[in-house]
Write a protein that holds these residues in place. Structure first.
Motif, PDB file in Angstrom:
ATOM      1  N   GLN A 105      13.614  12.728  29.107  1.00  0.00           N
ATOM      2  CA  GLN A 105      12.344  13.323  28.683  1.00  0.00           C
ATOM      3  C   GLN A 105      11.208  12.295  28.651  1.00  0.00           C
ATOM      4  O   GLN A 105      10.036  12.659  28.596  1.00  0.00           O
ATOM      5  CB  GLN A 105      12.501  13.943  27.292  1.00  0.00           C
ATOM      6  CG  GLN A 105      13.483  15.103  27.234  1.00  0.00           C
ATOM      7  CD  GLN A 105      13.689  15.606  25.813  1.00  0.00           C
ATOM      8  OE1 GLN A 105      12.956  15.253  24.899  1.00  0.00           O
ATOM      9  NE2 GLN A 105      14.707  16.441  25.624  1.00  0.00           N
ATOM     10  N   VAL A 106      11.565  11.017  28.687  1.00  0.00           N
ATOM     11  CA  VAL A 106      10.558   9.956  28.623  1.00  0.00           C
ATOM     12  C   VAL A 106       9.976   9.726  30.009  1.00  0.00           C
ATOM     13  O   VAL A 106      10.698   9.770  31.012  1.00  0.00           O
ATOM     14  CB  VAL A 106      11.187   8.648  28.093  1.00  0.00           C
ATOM     15  CG1 VAL A 106      10.138   7.540  28.019  1.00  0.00           C
ATOM     16  CG2 VAL A 106      11.794   8.880  26.716  1.00  0.00           C
ATOM     17  N   SER A 107       8.684   9.491  30.088  1.00  0.00           N
ATOM     18  CA  SER A 107       8.055   9.250  31.387  1.00  0.00           C
ATOM     19  C   SER A 107       8.705   8.057  32.071  1.00  0.00           C
ATOM     20  O   SER A 107       9.103   7.081  31.422  1.00  0.00           O
ATOM     21  CB  SER A 107       6.557   9.003  31.221  1.00  0.00           C
ATOM     22  OG  SER A 107       6.301   7.712  30.690  1.00  0.00           O
ATOM     23  N   ARG A 108       8.786   8.133  33.384  1.00  0.00           N
ATOM     24  CA  ARG A 108       9.441   7.061  34.145  1.00  0.00           C
ATOM     25  C   ARG A 108       8.686   5.741  34.004  1.00  0.00           C
ATOM     26  O   ARG A 108       9.286   4.664  34.052  1.00  0.00           O
ATOM     27  CB  ARG A 108       9.552   7.447  35.622  1.00  0.00           C
ATOM     28  CG  ARG A 108      10.318   8.735  35.871  1.00  0.00           C
ATOM     29  CD  ARG A 108      11.714   8.680  35.281  1.00  0.00           C
ATOM     30  NE  ARG A 108      12.585   7.771  36.012  1.00  0.00           N
ATOM     31  CZ  ARG A 108      13.764   7.342  35.588  1.00  0.00           C
ATOM     32  NH1 ARG A 108      14.199   7.708  34.388  1.00  0.00           N
ATOM     33  NH2 ARG A 108      14.500   6.540  36.324  1.00  0.00           N
ATOM     34  N   GLU A 109       7.362   5.810  33.831  1.00  0.00           N
ATOM     35  CA  GLU A 109       6.595   4.577  33.667  1.00  0.00           C
ATOM     36  C   GLU A 109       6.990   3.846  32.387  1.00  0.00           C
ATOM     37  O   GLU A 109       7.132   2.613  32.390  1.00  0.00           O
ATOM     38  CB  GLU A 109       5.087   4.879  33.635  1.00  0.00           C
ATOM     39  CG  GLU A 109       4.507   5.379  34.946  1.00  0.00           C
ATOM     40  CD  GLU A 109       4.571   6.895  35.086  1.00  0.00           C
ATOM     41  OE1 GLU A 109       3.882   7.432  35.957  1.00  0.00           O
ATOM     42  OE2 GLU A 109       5.329   7.543  34.322  1.00  0.00           O
ATOM     43  N   ARG A 110       7.176   4.590  31.295  1.00  0.00           N
ATOM     44  CA  ARG A 110       7.551   3.966  30.032  1.00  0.00           C
ATOM     45  C   ARG A 110       8.966   3.391  30.113  1.00  0.00           C
ATOM     46  O   ARG A 110       9.231   2.301  29.586  1.00  0.00           O
ATOM     47  CB  ARG A 110       7.462   4.971  28.889  1.00  0.00           C
ATOM     48  CG  ARG A 110       6.065   5.500  28.623  1.00  0.00           C
ATOM     49  CD  ARG A 110       6.076   6.498  27.461  1.00  0.00           C
ATOM     50  NE  ARG A 110       6.159   5.807  26.169  1.00  0.00           N
ATOM     51  CZ  ARG A 110       6.739   6.321  25.090  1.00  0.00           C
ATOM     52  NH1 ARG A 110       7.347   7.501  25.137  1.00  0.00           N
ATOM     53  NH2 ARG A 110       6.764   5.652  23.953  1.00  0.00           N
ATOM     54  N   VAL A 111       9.859   4.102  30.790  1.00  0.00           N
ATOM     55  CA  VAL A 111      11.219   3.592  30.987  1.00  0.00           C
ATOM     56  C   VAL A 111      11.174   2.319  31.808  1.00  0.00           C
ATOM     57  O   VAL A 111      11.823   1.314  31.487  1.00  0.00           O
ATOM     58  CB  VAL A 111      12.104   4.652  31.671  1.00  0.00           C
ATOM     59  CG1 VAL A 111      13.445   4.042  32.107  1.00  0.00           C
ATOM     60  CG2 VAL A 111      12.342   5.837  30.742  1.00  0.00           C
ATOM     61  N   ARG A 112      10.395   2.339  32.906  1.00  0.00           N
ATOM     62  CA  ARG A 112      10.266   1.144  33.761  1.00  0.00           C
ATOM     63  C   ARG A 112       9.788  -0.056  32.957  1.00  0.00           C
ATOM     64  O   ARG A 112      10.361  -1.153  33.062  1.00  0.00           O
ATOM     65  CB  ARG A 112       9.267   1.444  34.879  1.00  0.00           C
ATOM     66  CG  ARG A 112       8.910   0.239  35.763  1.00  0.00           C
ATOM     67  CD  ARG A 112       7.571   0.448  36.445  1.00  0.00           C
ATOM     68  NE  ARG A 112       6.484   0.521  35.485  1.00  0.00           N
ATOM     69  CZ  ARG A 112       5.375   1.237  35.673  1.00  0.00           C
ATOM     70  NH1 ARG A 112       5.213   1.957  36.764  1.00  0.00           N
ATOM     71  NH2 ARG A 112       4.425   1.222  34.750  1.00  0.00           N
ATOM     72  N   ASP A 113       8.757   0.130  32.155  1.00  0.00           N
ATOM     73  CA  ASP A 113       8.204  -0.999  31.400  1.00  0.00           C
ATOM     74  C   ASP A 113       9.217  -1.554  30.397  1.00  0.00           C
ATOM     75  O   ASP A 113       9.321  -2.772  30.213  1.00  0.00           O
ATOM     76  CB  ASP A 113       6.928  -0.570  30.675  1.00  0.00           C
ATOM     77  CG  ASP A 113       5.783  -0.279  31.638  1.00  0.00           C
ATOM     78  OD1 ASP A 113       5.884  -0.650  32.820  1.00  0.00           O
ATOM     79  OD2 ASP A 113       4.790   0.335  31.200  1.00  0.00           O
ATOM     80  N   GLU A 114       9.966  -0.668  29.757  1.00  0.00           N
ATOM     81  CA  GLU A 114      10.957  -1.130  28.783  1.00  0.00           C
ATOM     82  C   GLU A 114      12.085  -1.886  29.481  1.00  0.00           C
ATOM     83  O   GLU A 114      12.543  -2.938  29.006  1.00  0.00           O
ATOM     84  CB  GLU A 114      11.499   0.061  28.000  1.00  0.00           C
ATOM     85  CG  GLU A 114      12.037  -0.278  26.627  1.00  0.00           C
ATOM     86  CD  GLU A 114      10.977  -0.838  25.691  1.00  0.00           C
ATOM     87  OE1 GLU A 114      11.333  -1.723  24.872  1.00  0.00           O
ATOM     88  OE2 GLU A 114       9.803  -0.422  25.762  1.00  0.00           O
ATOM     89  N   LEU A 115      12.539  -1.380  30.629  1.00  0.00           N
ATOM     90  CA  LEU A 115      13.591  -2.060  31.385  1.00  0.00           C
ATOM     91  C   LEU A 115      13.099  -3.411  31.908  1.00  0.00           C
ATOM     92  O   LEU A 115      13.850  -4.395  31.922  1.00  0.00           O
ATOM     93  CB  LEU A 115      14.058  -1.187  32.548  1.00  0.00           C
ATOM     94  CG  LEU A 115      14.813   0.093  32.173  1.00  0.00           C
ATOM     95  CD1 LEU A 115      15.073   0.943  33.419  1.00  0.00           C
ATOM     96  CD2 LEU A 115      16.133  -0.231  31.480  1.00  0.00           C
ATOM     97  N   THR A 116      11.849  -3.460  32.330  1.00  0.00           N
ATOM     98  CA  THR A 116      11.297  -4.720  32.827  1.00  0.00           C
ATOM     99  C   THR A 116      11.264  -5.764  31.723  1.00  0.00           C
ATOM    100  O   THR A 116      11.577  -6.939  31.945  1.00  0.00           O
ATOM    101  CB  THR A 116       9.886  -4.498  33.400  1.00  0.00           C
ATOM    102  OG1 THR A 116       9.963  -3.581  34.499  1.00  0.00           O
ATOM    103  CG2 THR A 116       9.280  -5.808  33.885  1.00  0.00           C
ATOM    104  N   ARG A 117      10.916  -5.350  30.519  1.00  0.00           N
ATOM    105  CA  ARG A 117      10.936  -6.289  29.392  1.00  0.00           C
ATOM    106  C   ARG A 117      12.350  -6.788  29.141  1.00  0.00           C
ATOM    107  O   ARG A 117      12.566  -7.973  28.868  1.00  0.00           O
ATOM    108  CB  ARG A 117      10.364  -5.616  28.137  1.00  0.00           C
ATOM    109  CG  ARG A 117       8.861  -5.373  28.211  1.00  0.00           C
ATOM    110  CD  ARG A 117       8.368  -4.615  26.997  1.00  0.00           C
ATOM    111  NE  ARG A 117       6.924  -4.410  27.050  1.00  0.00           N
ATOM    112  CZ  ARG A 117       6.314  -3.247  26.923  1.00  0.00           C
ATOM    113  NH1 ARG A 117       7.031  -2.148  26.737  1.00  0.00           N
ATOM    114  NH2 ARG A 117       5.004  -3.152  26.969  1.00  0.00           N
TER     115      ARG A 117
END
Length: 471
Positions: A209-221
């Motif tokens: 349900q979370v936007s892919r952009e927010r997931v990407r940023d968290e994974l990148t961190r």
């Protein structure tokens, strides 16, 4: 970020009769002896009152009680740890102090934003809506006194990531908090509280349900903060990995030829790479390391001689492109990540490459990332750095002008020599460049003689017509 400026905001708010404290991650980091990436202030002043007190503000989230106050230019600096950096339209959060009104949230229908925000005068009420106890601390900078209504100081000392209140409720409010729990646990080398861990396991499928952009940023961190291996182990243990990156989860149990990979399966190999990532690490290198062998599971086969992964770099590049597009990476980031995946096996041929091929290889954009990925790949498998050292030695011997020489011929030169524009132009210019890189051509006259001997004008014109018909 300027700590004195954040404290001055607290002082100003208090002078106007309001409660105000430093809050959240900055308090956590100060207690841990770390320099905060940014500073947040919590207050009982409403957004309208904050904007009247500080006229130069950005009301990016006023409906949720959030106002940004920009840091004066002379008080800005870049902290060593920018991992918590967020951006707002036209501004860097790192260059602003977030001032948030005490509030209680009512309902989270979209799994991210509260349906209703009710402003409060009680800081105790405000911290109850925050994610984890270690992020729910308030600091009175005048008394240097910590206000802890959630047991955050105890969890900091014990090294525990614990959701405030009911974990299921905290994660239901914002599913991204599940990834944040993993990131904080790996970053600080903490354990996740049992109830909090169970809450993640239960709600992991809802991360979609979370936007892919927010997931990407968290994974990148997670990949760039220095504890990437632990982060991905926790993602796997909680069930989040198969939800956010099933292609990485698919690596588990995929055997590799022991003569080249004594370390174990593809997943273990990838974890070892993540463990060895430099810190700080360019995001594209981190993602290239994560995805470099993503094509191995679908290409696995047992040949008569050994386990093989035919064309896994090619297959992996296609898969990586789907992942990057799905996570909304920029075109530039996607291009570099795909290049890392596509070219990571080419180092096996460096000692057999023609001089022109080698020079073109090391001309790849950000080649330092390609070389570093190869080193990590070797050190996470057979540990032989012969090809890595050979590549570095050859690069050191080559003058920059010999790797990127000025072109001896252009399209205009070919036109003047009687050649007709067409698909063959590119072939001719590549042939000239290769000969130049091999040291066979040094002048424009030599280049023209080379072309005329290999591509006669009339023959070239005929071949152009054939190529155009085929096209």
């Amino acid at each position: 970020m300027s700590k004195p400026f954040a404290i001055s905001i607290v002082h100003t708010l208090r002078e106007r009769g309001h409660q105000a404290y430093l809050v959240g991650g900055c308090v956590r980091d100060l207690l841990l002896g770390r320099e905060p990436a940014d500073y947040d202030v919590a207050t009982d002043a409403t957004p309208g009152e904050v904007m009247r007190i500080f006229p130069e503000t950005y009301a990016v989230g006023a409906q949720f009680g959030v106002v940004l106050v920009p840091v004066p230019a002379d008080q800005r600096h870049q902290p060593e740890d920018g991992s918590d950096e967020e951006t707002v339209p036209g501004h860097s959060h790192k260059l602003c102090v977030e001032v948030a009104t005490f509030r209680r949230d009512v309902g989270y229908s979209d799994g991210r934003h509260p349906d209703e925000v009710q402003f409060s005068r009680d800081p105790r009420e405000d911290v109850q809506r925050r994610d984890f106890t270690i992020n729910g601390l308030l600091l009175d900078p005048e008394k240097n006194e910590v206000l802890d209504f959630v047991g955050g100081q105890q969890d900091l000392k014990a090294g525990i990531i614990r959701a405030i209140g009911d974990p299921a409720l905290r994660f239901a409010e914002d599913k991204l908090r599940m990834l944040r729990a993993v990131r904080f646990a790996s970053r600080f080398e903490y354990t996740i509280d049992r109830a909090t861990f169970s809450g993640i396991e239960k709600l992991a499928p809802q991360i979609a349900q979370v936007s892919r952009e927010r997931v990407r940023d968290e994974l990148t961190r997670m990949l760039t903060e220095g504890h990437a291996r632990r982060a991905f182990e926790l993602l796997d243990e909680t069930g989040l990995l198969s939800e956010v990156l099933p292609e990485i989860s698919a690596m588990k149990g995929v055997e590799q030829p022991p003569q080249f990979h004594p370390e174990g399966d593809v997943f273990v190999h990838t974890l070892l790479l993540l463990e060895k990532l430099p810190h700080p690490c360019p995001p594209t290198l981190a993602w290239g390391a994560l995805l470099h062998d993503v094509g191995k599971p679908p290409t696995f086969r047992r040949a008569p001689d050994r386990i093989r992964f035919d064309e896994h770099a090619k297959v992996g590049t296609r898969m990586a492109e789907e992942i990057c597009r799905g996570l909304r990476f920029s075109n530039d980031e996607t291009k570099q990540i795909l290049a890392l995946v596509e070219n990571h096996m080419r180092f096996g041929d460096v000692q057999r490459m023609k001089e022109s091929t080698f020079k073109k290889f090391i001309r790849l954009p950000r080649f330092d990332e390609h070389l570093e990925l190869h080193r990590l790949d070797c050190e996470s498998s057979h540990r032989s750095l012969g090809l890595y050292n050979f590549t570095r030695e050859q690069i050191a011997k080559l003058p920059p002008e010999s790797v990127r020489p000025h072109p001896l011929l252009t399209g205009d030169d070919l036109l003047a020599a009687g050649y007709t524009p067409g698909p063959l132009f590119r072939e001719i210019l590549i042939a000239v460049e290769d000969a130049q890189l091999e040291g066979k051509l040094q002048t424009t006259r030599q280049a023209l003689e080379f072309v005329q001997g290999k591509f006669r004008p009339r023959e070239a014109q005929s071949r152009n017509k054939v190529e155009e018909k085929r096209a």
